[in-house]
Design an enzyme around this catalytic site. Structure first.
Site, short mmCIF file in Angstrom:
data_model
loop_
_atom_site.label_atom_id
_atom_site.label_comp_id
_atom_site.label_asym_id
_atom_site.label_seq_id
_atom_site.Cartn_x
_atom_site.Cartn_y
_atom_site.Cartn_z
CG HIS A 259 -1.89 1.09 1.43
ND1 HIS A 259 -3.21 1.05 0.60
CD2 HIS A 259 -1.79 2.30 1.79
CE1 HIS A 259 -3.74 2.24 0.79
NE2 HIS A 259 -2.91 3.17 1.55
CG ASP B 84 -11.99 4.18 5.32
OD1 ASP B 84 -11.32 5.05 5.99
OD2 ASP B 84 -11.95 4.16 4.23
NE ARG C 66 -9.63 11.32 7.60
CZ ARG C 66 -8.58 10.40 7.04
NH1 ARG C 66 -9.15 8.95 6.72
NH2 ARG C 66 -7.67 10.50 6.81
CB SER D 91 -8.40 5.72 6.76
OG SER D 91 -8.66 5.64 5.40
CE LYS E 204 -9.33 2.39 3.25
NZ LYS E 204 -9.03 3.74 2.52
N1 URA Z 1 -5.47 6.19 1.96
C1 URA Z 1 -6.69 5.89 2.67
O1 URA Z 1 -7.17 4.84 2.30
N2 URA Z 1 -7.00 6.57 3.66
C2 URA Z 1 -6.45 7.75 4.26
O2 URA Z 1 -6.97 8.36 5.22
C3 URA Z 1 -5.45 8.04 3.39
C4 URA Z 1 -5.03 7.33 2.26
#
Ligand code: URA
Length: 432
Positions: free
Chosen positions: A82, A161, A168, A183, A187
């Site tokens: 990621h 999220d 946000r 966040s 996931k």
């Molecule tokens: N990527 C995400 O999935 N969430 C965030 O808050 C920032 C980057």
């Protein structure tokens, strides 16, 4: 329990209990907590932060707010990667193919671009026919058979999220360490991967602008991952200038294919090999990162990584003739050069401004429902530290309109040319 008391506690810098965090997440998902109270708590968290325990609790509650992907049917250690997001960051594309070529299953769940950052799914959709939305069972079958698949989040992963992120975005609380960490990790944990390598970006084009903030985010991400038994490590890499030489959807697929054919730009190749080496070690196909790096280099030399990329294109419905013929992808009508105004060395090429320039050309989204123009973007001919001669082209603007005066001015404003070469550091730190 009352939401107003939870807001009051966080506003007064107190630690929330597990029950209070659970009450908040449940209320967000059910819609019982109104957006104005959620927003107030997000702002209180933004200013007063969260303890490690609060961050982990928030992550797990968000993860449990929806479905979990069960990847246990795929043999082997599943490894994902990621990135916290950047400009020209197409790392996931060649990386997934190279790691898969070594035999490690890579079930990659990626995102779309928003604002100045690009998204892996948008880039893949520059390939005619490529589908990023496939069912859970097809995704699992493809990873079993081809060793890789790159798709968008399926079904109902971490719905908390989705709601919190949307708020946000409009309340200026995106760049908060506990909120970013929960966040991303909610996931990733729900997506069922066994191991995760995280590329935390730092600099002008990243959420975290300073090294110390990036270090705190990297530690938070790794702590949360390890807390749930995931093998996890993070690397902090530069995002002061764009990664590689191409920014834009079609352009970044071209650069991916060039890299897989052995002609990739050095900075991109180095980051792909570094992140990939940790993936190969976590996937237990090598003992050391040095050994892993050699294995990854071999996947380019023997064509096996390109072969995996082609297999993924075919499996996901894309036109695989793109491998040899880039013209099957959309391309921009005009190519406009940006000549240097003086001699010297390139000292600054701000990633965020280049990303915004690409977005203004139509390559990115200002709003979530904006349509993309896949062919447009920016092709860099000079990177920080390179020698520049007056009149020489610094970059090419790929546009679908010949009127790019605003973009040209933006790009000139974000470029600095100095009398001396400035050293450039790509990778700052590894957090294991
Ligand atoms: N990527 C995400 O999935 N969430 C965030 O808050 C920032 C980057």
């Amino acid at each position: 329990m009352r939401m107003v008391d939870i807001i009051d506690k966080k506003r007064n810098k107190q630690e929330l209990t597990d029950a209070e965090i659970q009450f908040f997440v449940d209320g967000v998902v059910s819609g019982e907590i109104p957006d104005y109270q959620t927003s107030a708590l997000l702002m209180a968290i933004f200013f007063n932060n969260m303890t490690d325990h609060e961050r982990s609790t928030l992550t797990l509650d968000m993860m449990n707010s929806g479905d979990h992907l069960d990847l246990s049917g795929i043999p082997g250690i599943k490894v994902d990667k990621h990135s916290t997001g950047g400009v020209g960051d197409k790392v996931s594309l060649p990386l997934a193919a190279m790691v898969a070529a070594i035999g490690i299953p890579v079930p990659m769940i990626s995102g779309r671009g928003l604002g100045h950052t690009g998204g892996t799914l948008d880039k893949l959709e520059a390939i005619p026919g490529f589908k990023v939305e496939i069912g859970e069972q097809d995704f699992i079958d493809q990873v079993k058979q081809e060793k890789l698949a790159i798709i968008g989040a399926t079904g109902n992963i971490a719905p908390a999220d989705k709601k919190i992120y949307a708020l946000r975005d409009v309340t200026d609380t995106v760049d908060s360490i506990p909120l970013i960490a929960s966040s991303i990790m909610s996931k990733k944990i729900a997506s069922g991967t066994d191991a995760l390598v995280i590329d935390v970006k730092t600099g002008s084009g990243a959420f975290m602008k300073t090294l110390s903030e990036s270090e705190e985010l990297a530690h938070a991400l790794v702590e949360i991952g390890k807390g749930v038994g995931m093998k996890c490590m993070a690397l902090i890499s530069d995002m002061n200038q764009p990664l590689g030489n191409k920014v834009g959807n079609t352009l970044e697929i071209e650069e991916t294919l060039d890299l897989l054919k052995g002609n990739g730009p050095q900075d991109l190749l180095n980051l792909v090999l570094t992140l990939g080496s940790y993936m190969v070690v976590l996937g237990q196909k090598a003992e050391t990162v040095e050994e892993a790096r050699k294995m990854l280099e071999a996947t380019i030399a023997d064509g096996s990584a390109l072969d995996r990329f082609k297999a993924m294109i075919i499996a996901q419905g894309g036109d695989s003739s793109v491998i040899d013929d880039y013209s099957v992808m959309p391309h921009a009508q005009f190519k406009i050069e940006l000549p240097a105004k003086q001699d010297g060395y390139l000292a600054q090429l701000s990633a965020d401004e280049v990303g915004i320039a690409s977005m203004k050309l139509g390559g990115g989204r200002e709003k979530a429902d904006d349509q993309l123009d896949y062919g447009v973007g920016i092709e860099l001919h000079k990177k920080v530290g390179d020698k520049v001669k007056k009149g020489e082209s610094l970059l090419t603007i790929h546009a679908d309109s010949s009127d790019v005066a605003e973009v040209q001015e933006m790009l000139y404003n974000c470029i600095k040319i100095a009398d001396e070469a400035k050293p450039y550091q790509m990778i700052y730190e590894v957090i294991e």
